[in-house]
Design a protein around this motif. Structure first.
Motif, mmCIF file in Angstrom:
data_model
loop_
_atom_site.group_PDB
_atom_site.id
_atom_site.type_symbol
_atom_site.label_atom_id
_atom_site.label_comp_id
_atom_site.label_asym_id
_atom_site.label_seq_id
_atom_site.Cartn_x
_atom_site.Cartn_y
_atom_site.Cartn_z
ATOM 1 N N ILE A 41 0.862 -1.309 0.072
ATOM 2 C CA ILE A 41 0.001 -0.053 -0.068
ATOM 3 C C ILE A 41 0.963 1.408 -0.018
ATOM 4 O O ILE A 41 0.554 2.178 -0.900
ATOM 5 N N VAL A 45 0.830 3.953 -2.915
ATOM 6 C CA VAL A 45 0.441 5.562 -2.486
ATOM 7 C C VAL A 45 1.655 6.560 -2.965
ATOM 8 O O VAL A 45 1.393 7.433 -3.568
ATOM 9 N N ALA A 48 1.525 6.742 -6.769
ATOM 10 C CA ALA A 48 0.530 7.587 -7.082
ATOM 11 C C ALA A 48 0.661 9.109 -6.965
ATOM 12 O O ALA A 48 0.317 9.862 -7.965
ATOM 13 N N ASP A 49 1.395 9.377 -6.040
ATOM 14 C CA ASP A 49 1.681 10.886 -5.705
ATOM 15 C C ASP A 49 2.966 11.318 -6.580
ATOM 16 O O ASP A 49 3.141 12.582 -6.716
#
Lengths: 52, 202
Positions: A41, A45, A48-49
């Protein structure tokens, strides 16, 4: 749940340590799975950032 | 041309002997965990003989690894000042996380080996007859507790290890443990050449 297993000593004097509690084996495996999921996870994340 | 297709595009990461050590150790640990925990989980078979013989193989190869590492560079897998100064900078051959993992595995494996060698005294072997009174009941309890807790912690560590080995962004490391090399681009992308002056494979 205890980390250890105990039994009554045949020589008297109460309980004596006889080893680890193997009932904890699923919890040790679960700890590995939880760390894996948490890391996956986190990496998703972070990815994705990132600007594309 | 595929990266790494020619020896000139390859940087050696693991010698054949180190890869052989890794995979023999992996097989030994998996056999030891299976022979330890499958009977506890209800799958009954004659496990004791397989367990102690595999334990002896693991002991022998770990001893070999310690001697070989001591001759080459015992501290190569230890956290150093560079790791502490910049833990997220490009590492040398191994990242701080890989070094910490190695340290944890070393502690667990050495704990199981040390306690296992003591427990061996309670097993009939071609060398001796079992002697369950070799240690006091309390001492045997401590030995069994160390062996069991370290073995269960190894299950956690192996799950984490397999996950990282299978991650696509770590696949180049896994390939290097199979084939020995990483590409020159992987070397410059992931490592600091000043901290790991690698040799060409060519």
């Amino acid at each position: 749940m205890s980390l250890f297993r105990y039994a009554n000593s045949i020589y008297g004097g109460g309980e004596t340590l006889i080893g680890a509690n193997y009932g904890l084996l699923p919890l040790f495996a679960l700890a590995g799975v939880v760390i894996v999921i948490a890391h996956a996870i986190f990496k998703a994340v972070v990815a994705a950032d990132k600007p594309r | 041309m595929t990266p790494g297709a020619t020896p000139a595009d390859r940087v050696e990461r693991h010698k054949a002997i180190d890869r052989a050590y890794h995979w023999v150790m992996a097989a030994s640990v998996l056999i030891l965990l299976a022979t330890a925990f499958l009977p506890i989980l209800g799958i009954k078979f004659e496990w004791v003989g397989i367990h102690w013989v595999t334990g002896l193989i693991l002991t022998a190869i770990v001893l070999f690894h310690i001697i070989r590492s001591s001759i080459r560079n015992f501290w190569a897998m230890m956290i150093d000042s560079g790791d502490l100064r910049a833990p997220f900078a490009k590492p040398g051959k191994y990242s701080p996380a890989q070094k910490l993992y190695h340290l944890a595995i070393a502690v667990l494996i050495l704990s199981t080996i040390g306690s296992g060698l003591l427990m061996w005294r309670k097993v009939d072997t071609p060398f001796w007859q079992r002697n369950p009174y070799w240690l006091s009941t309390d001492s045997w309890g401590v030995v069994y507790a160390i062996h069991g807790l370290a073995a269960m912690a190894l299950v956690t560590m192996i799950i984490i290890h397999v996950y990282f080995a299978l991650r696509p962004d770590e696949w180049y490391v896994t390939r290097s443990m199979l084939r020995g090399w990483i590409t020159r681009k992987e070397y410059t992308d992931h490592h600091d050449p000043r901290r790991w002056p690698a040799k060409d494979e060519a």
